[in-house]
Write a protein that holds these residues in place. Sequence first.
Motif, short mmCIF file in Angstrom:
data_model
loop_
_atom_site.label_atom_id
_atom_site.label_comp_id
_atom_site.label_asym_id
_atom_site.label_seq_id
_atom_site.Cartn_x
_atom_site.Cartn_y
_atom_site.Cartn_z
N ASP A 1 0.85 -1.20 0.00
CA ASP A 1 0.00 0.00 0.00
C ASP A 1 0.88 1.24 0.00
OD1 ASP A 1 -2.11 -1.65 0.22
OD2 ASP A 1 -2.44 -1.30 2.37
N GLU B 1 -5.07 9.79 2.88
CA GLU B 1 -5.62 9.94 4.23
C GLU B 1 -6.26 11.30 4.36
OE1 GLU B 1 -2.72 8.85 7.14
OE2 GLU B 1 -2.67 6.79 6.40
N GLU C 1 -9.27 9.03 7.89
CA GLU C 1 -9.74 7.85 7.16
C GLU C 1 -8.84 7.65 5.95
OE1 GLU C 1 -12.05 5.89 8.10
OE2 GLU C 1 -13.72 6.96 9.05
N SER C 2 -8.60 6.39 5.64
CA SER C 2 -7.83 6.10 4.44
C SER C 2 -8.81 5.90 3.29
CB SER C 2 -7.02 4.83 4.63
OG SER C 2 -6.10 5.03 5.68
N HIS D 1 -1.90 2.34 10.81
CA HIS D 1 -2.34 2.75 9.47
C HIS D 1 -3.83 2.55 9.30
CE1 HIS D 1 1.23 4.18 7.58
NE2 HIS D 1 1.90 3.23 8.17
N ARG D 2 -4.50 2.73 10.39
CA ARG D 2 -5.96 2.76 10.37
C ARG D 2 -6.54 1.50 9.79
NH1 ARG D 2 -3.88 7.68 9.61
NH2 ARG D 2 -4.37 9.06 11.33
N ASN D 3 -6.10 0.40 10.34
CA ASN D 3 -6.76 -0.82 9.94
C ASN D 3 -6.84 -1.80 11.09
OD1 ASN D 3 -4.33 -2.46 9.97
ND2 ASN D 3 -3.75 -1.33 8.13
N ASN E 1 -10.13 -1.16 6.77
CA ASN E 1 -9.64 0.17 7.13
C ASN E 1 -10.65 0.87 8.03
OD1 ASN E 1 -7.14 0.43 5.76
ND2 ASN E 1 -8.29 0.44 3.84
N THR E 2 -10.17 1.38 9.11
CA THR E 2 -11.05 2.09 10.03
C THR E 2 -10.22 3.01 10.90
OG1 THR E 2 -12.58 1.87 11.85
CG2 THR E 2 -10.93 0.18 11.65
N HIS F 1 0.50 5.14 1.04
CA HIS F 1 -0.38 6.11 1.69
C HIS F 1 0.09 7.51 1.38
CE1 HIS F 1 -2.78 3.49 4.48
NE2 HIS F 1 -1.90 2.64 3.97
N ASN G 1 1.87 -3.71 4.29
CA ASN G 1 0.61 -4.45 4.28
C ASN G 1 0.74 -5.81 4.95
OD1 ASN G 1 -1.98 -4.96 3.84
ND2 ASN G 1 -1.90 -4.92 1.61
N PHE H 1 -3.75 4.93 -1.11
CA PHE H 1 -4.77 5.48 -0.21
C PHE H 1 -4.42 6.92 0.10
CE2 PHE H 1 -4.80 0.96 0.56
CZ PHE H 1 -6.15 0.65 0.60
#
Lengths: 331, 874
Positions: A2, A148, A152-153, B205-207, B223-224, A4, A84, A146
């Motif tokens: 990923d 941000e 939120e992504s 990383h928001r997951n 993702n959250t 970001h 990831n 993604f």
Amino acid sequence: MDLHILAHRLRVTSISKSGLQNYTHPLIKLIFLRNRTRCKFFSLTETPENYTVVLDEEGFKELHPSEHLQVECSTWLPLNVVSNGNASSSSQAVGVTKIAKSVIAPLAEQHVSVFMLSTYQTDFILVREKDLSVVIHTLAEEFSIFREEDGESVPVHSQDACNGLERNGKEAHHSTVHPVMIPQNQFCVMSLDPDTLPGIATTLIDVLFYSNSCKDDAPAADDLECIKFFSFSLIDGYVSLVMDTEAQRQFPADLLFTSSSGELWRMVRIGGQPLGFDECGIVAQISQPLADSDISAYYISTFSFDHALVPEEDIVSVTDMLQDQRKDAGC
Amino acid sequence: MSGSKPDILWSPHHADRYVICDSELSLYRIGAVGTSEAKAGALPLSQETAATLLAINSDTPYMKCVAWYPKHEPECLLAVGQANGRVVLTSLGQSHNSKCKELVGKEFVPKHARQCNTLAWNPVDSNWLAAGLDKHRADFSVLIWDISSKYSPEAVPAEKLRLSGDADSGMVVTKPLYELGQNDACLSLCWLPRDHQKLLLAGMHRNLAIFDLRNTSQKTFVNTKAIQGVTVDPYFPDRVASFFEGQVAIWDLRRFEKPVFTLTEQPKPLTKVAWCPTRMGLLATLTRDSNVIRLYDMQHAPTPIGDETEPTIIERGVQPCSESVISSFAWHPSTQNRMVVVSPNRAMCDFTVFERISLAWSSTTSLMWACGRHLYECTEESGEGGAAEKDIATKMRERAQSRYGHDTVQLWRNHLLAGGNDPHLRSLWYTLESLMQQYTEDLEQRQQGNKQSLIYAGIKNIVKSSSGTTETRRCWKGSDRPTDVAQYHSEERSLALQLCGWISRGPEIDVEPFLRSLEQEGEWERAASVALFNLDIRRAIQILNKGASAEKGDLNLNVVAMALSGYTDEKSSLWREMCSSLRLQLKKPYLCVMFAFLTSEPGSYDAVLYESRVAVRDRVAFACMFLNDNQLPRYIDKLTNDMKEAGNLEGVLLTGLTKDGVDLMESYVDRTGDVQTASFCMLRGSTAEVVKDPRVQCWIENYRNLLDAWRFWHKRAEFDIHRSKLDPSSKPLAQVFVSCNFCGKSISFSCSAMPHQGRGFSQYGVSGSPTKSKVTSCPGCRKPLPRCALCLMNMGTPVSSCPGKSDEKVDLPRDKKLAQFNNWFTWCHNCRHGGHAGHMLSWFRDHSECPVSACTCKCMQLDTTGKLQPSDYV
């Protein structure tokens, strides 16, 4: 993998050595008084030439313009590669090396200028905001991208970006091989519990702002061999420090975190004269051969020069490699 | 933690121990106040409990998180995560435990130092300890350590250890069992109880990601923002809570794409979220600098299937220690709904969250309520010894079963059906009896063309229209001494006396039959006073003598008779003086009023008229005899109002079944709730004004509802029949008609007056009269009627056999009725199949599906009331 695109909008500035005294107040506020400022991204790197300060727009408001403050005119966005959770990465090498092939090289080919900032925690790739569409388009194949926003992504698709292969309107010129310098001092990369930052405040202030006065004691002859380099960053609540072993001795040992192996790093400084911000491919020049030989590296760009940190035990092979490259370029 | 904010941790196996951790670890034991264990140093936690400090451990500085070893042995083993990422095993107050000794002091060191955010022991393989760390560019953020592993196999060069502090490598483990989550920070993690090899991680990383240790390259992730404090519901292993700032998200691991729901956002960031381990679906949350713990009850919130349904959550706040801010809390592992909270200054408080109480009345008199895991039932004491009077609902139920109110011929018998022990009901039904007699008589009179009827009007209306009163001064019977007592006569007064029961119908005034009936019932005092009021002292004395000599007779009556015989009308005699003062001491009201009458001035009989212990009918009769035309209506009005106010049913004699009577009944119902009596009584008040009164309709409807609630359906039907007899307008109209398939005409025209209120499973009579019972074709078009699905005969044929008939043979007419019912049309509203009611009933006794072979309709299950059995039997 990923990629970001972080929410920070960054400015790259430089404070001249002589003008430092005008900026001590905002700098101390940004370093120590986290609750008083909304700055989330702050990095300060001391080099013999100047102080490079990279910070977000909230932090930038604190720096009042003056003749001592040089500001790169564009806004930069930090990118961050997240593995990831693929624990099966074959390579032991970390940092810039890991992303050399997947990020640095493709961006260099698309003539996107990058500004690297490695920390204890991660590597940030700064790109100009105006290049973002090219970046997304270039990297969309390799990465899930993604963006941000408000915590939120949000997935970004390359279709959103401009489709035309805009090449930044520049011609590739691979030929320039910058001279390198390899100083003798050993560096370590460390971190710190942000809560204990007050505990090392005096030492940190001493090292950051009064290094020149200390330096007077040291024999001038060493100047060629050793280089003054100190980097402090406070990004999203994480502290990262890069300093030479001499500076490290001034800090209490039990507060600083580092790897259990206690590894030490040697520096490769790139550039004979200030590199500017428009040239691309500089990071790729160094990281590519490192990646080929699977050597870990940190890479810290500053206002004038770029700095790569490689493991102490690999410095010989790196030196040889760079010399070979120079020869090839000379041919 | 980190010195300022204490956290609290219950021992997983010792229900009385917990640890407070801030800069050091302190072990406390909790006990009841005042027990020998609680010594002087104990800290009171609540009114009942106190805590004793057992041990302090300050070996581990820079604590960031603590986790208690989940197994019984070794007990009190704690893992402490430090600011530099090291995990240290330590113990409290267990110095003698050799099992523990091997482990205590063991350190687990990550390759790159950074803060340890969270720790979790594997619930099954308790050697495994997962540590979540901050991120490092080249390292993993989740390390799973095996605490039983031997020390690091490769010798770490001594000089390289200089950065990592102590050189005691003997207890240092550097090689983790598993490494997860590269290039990310781990803020919280938990093991999944369904599969102990699975781990839920929450990263920077928001997951949120679920890893399976058997294949770490695969993971499920989402993702959250909500990445803090992941915790699994102990009662529902697929339900997970996590939070971010002020918002809690609830996840279902089976549908991991997005939160099932999020709880209402709190203005301040949350610091702790914990499921209650002793109560299903109860989540407690705490925000920073708050003195309130918010509880979310998801008890009634099953995970929705569709996306639209928003489950209901009951939210409430509790304030365990009034004003002081709560730093942290911990649920007690075994005592229900109990928690200990700790404030920033380490003040602790033991607290039990009270469950909401839910309460339910049964249709009979029992009451149930549930609190926590306890269910309480409160029923009326059924034993005869119970001093308390039975609840009116119980009484009504019993009375309904004894057919109270249904005796329409001898109304007075209804009070016997009601149990015969309620004087009010007795008076009421006797009154109604006499009113009815009056009514029938009135009818006869009307036929003779007499004057306007006064039916059911009550004495109040009767005396109002009184005219032509004659005044007489009679002598005492059996003596020729004249009295100065004036008596009044008129037609209406005689009527009133009749209603009071003193005299029987007819022109002459003769109380003798009444006296005899009173004597028979042993009401000697009453009989004597009635005799006296009729100016027959001799008869009165005779009655008293009789009473004294009767079985169980009161000999005092003789004394009273003696006193009576001394009567003199001389105003200043000793007798008069003594009687008027001593009569007040007499306990029996009738004796009392006798002397009051004898000693009072002519024309002022207040002592008699306002003696409330004397029956209303006697007082009214007395008033009719001795009050003049001015006094009488005034007295009756006053008495009526008193009765109305008190809701005294005796007053019905005065009011009759008029608007006044409804008023009186209203206060009676207000006082007792006896809608049964009110319904039956008012149904008799046949004037439309009374029956249509909304209050009366309300009583009737409520009584019907009550009967329905008790499943007294037969009683309800009986009541409806009774009602429609007395109030023909209440007859419901026919609601269902059977029409012919061919011509569309109703085939039941002959019996359209037989209603049946609609149920899911409708029945309808085909033929009202036996002569037409053989009609098997439509009377309109002569086409055959549909066939019964079971006997395949055309409808209209009589049903041959009826199962369960044997036990109903007792009552022949009833049997006949049942047989008729068995012929009724019955059909399912859903599949339209049907047949003879009797056949259908017996079919569905054993089956749930339609009897038609290809039809899978579950007819009987569609009928919600079909399965309910009536609780009364005809």
